[in-house]
Design a protein around this motif. Sequence first.
Motif, PDB file in Angstrom:
ATOM      1  N   SER A  43     -11.182 -22.809   1.003  1.00 13.51           N
ATOM      2  CA  SER A  43     -12.620 -22.911   0.751  1.00 13.51           C
ATOM      3  C   SER A  43     -13.002 -24.227   0.092  1.00 13.51           C
ATOM      4  O   SER A  43     -14.122 -24.703   0.247  1.00 13.51           O
ATOM      5  CB  SER A  43     -13.103 -21.732  -0.079  1.00 13.51           C
ATOM      6  OG  SER A  43     -12.451 -21.711  -1.309  1.00 13.51           O
ATOM      7  N   GLY A  47     -14.751 -24.870   3.229  1.00 16.35           N
ATOM      8  CA  GLY A  47     -15.812 -23.922   2.898  1.00 16.35           C
ATOM      9  C   GLY A  47     -15.602 -22.534   3.465  1.00 16.35           C
ATOM     10  O   GLY A  47     -16.506 -21.719   3.465  1.00 16.35           O
ATOM     11  N   VAL A  48     -14.405 -22.241   3.964  1.00 14.76           N
ATOM     12  CA  VAL A  48     -14.113 -20.900   4.455  1.00 14.76           C
ATOM     13  C   VAL A  48     -13.185 -20.234   3.448  1.00 14.76           C
ATOM     14  O   VAL A  48     -12.059 -20.681   3.248  1.00 14.76           O
ATOM     15  CB  VAL A  48     -13.433 -20.944   5.843  1.00 14.76           C
ATOM     16  CG1 VAL A  48     -13.117 -19.547   6.312  1.00 14.76           C
ATOM     17  CG2 VAL A  48     -14.306 -21.658   6.841  1.00 14.76           C
ATOM     18  N   ALA A  49     -13.679 -19.188   2.789  1.00 16.50           N
ATOM     19  CA  ALA A  49     -12.842 -18.485   1.813  1.00 16.50           C
ATOM     20  C   ALA A  49     -11.824 -17.640   2.552  1.00 16.50           C
ATOM     21  O   ALA A  49     -11.987 -17.342   3.737  1.00 16.50           O
ATOM     22  CB  ALA A  49     -13.699 -17.611   0.913  1.00 16.50           C
TER      23      ALA A  49
END
Lengths: 133, 186
Positions: A43, A47-49
């Motif tokens: 992330s 920005g992708v958890a």
Amino acid sequence: MSMFTRFVEPGRLAVITYGPCAGKVCTVVDIVDQKRVVVDGPSSVTGVARHMMPVKRLSLTDFKAAIPRGAREKTLKLALEKESILKKWSETSWGKKLQAKETRAKMTDFDRFKLMVAKKKRSALVKKALKKK
Amino acid sequence: MGKFTLDPSLQMKMHQYQIVGRAAPTPKNPTPKIYRMRMFAKNKVLAKSRFWYFMKKLNKAKKSGGELLAVNELFDRGPTKVKNYGVWLRYESRTDTHNMYKEFRDISINGAISQLYQEMAGRHRAQAGSIQIIHATAIPASACRRDHVTEMHDSGLKYPVITKLPLVAKKLRTTYKASRPMTFVR
């Protein structure tokens, strides 16, 4: 010769094509079953958890980080940096296209106006150059 | 970067509740036995209802003559780690009552239970009301028995995506397409 070159496997870089994260890249971290995997941007990078995601929503790329299954965010980040995978990705035409799409979507009205003016200028120059001959 | 929001369609519909209750104390029995149960339900109300369903069977206590001491939702540890879940259950089919053991792979126990209800409905036509979960827990890989779970345990596991149907955003979906979708993947 095997038929496939891209596999759903830990470390595989993928593009998310559907959902709130659509257009972002992520890395497959673990496999839940034949339909679902756990992905992580990480992330702090894309920005992708870390979360579970159906394979259906992913498009696999040619890149793969060397990580073990279920690697931690830190390991993943190091592995991505070591082979500068995200840099290589941004140099591919697929990566560039996504980048262009994002910048276009983010443009404000004024940006679009500036683009229009710049385009006009360019076409005027082209026309001028063509007329000379 | 704002707060990360998970797609609601990926979230599980089941929740796990811990319910503690007993029959109300009476002069005859001032300290009735206290029961604690872990219930899986879509919401708190259904969980409480299920709790009293079991209490009626266990002892002489029902909702009107009983009291709840605690109702809490339980959350899983490590919601990004893939785990194996074993579920022992009992369900009523059209002819008889059966005991069953099933295994699932998921990141949370709620997900595993959701899968369970889907599978019981699909394979055995058993609805939630006729299923009683006896025990559900995460189990180590060595204790797994079912093939569909153990085949995922290979540390070098990988598989290709063979065909792909394009997932189009809902508002862009159309009945008729100008061109056929490209389902080929490398």
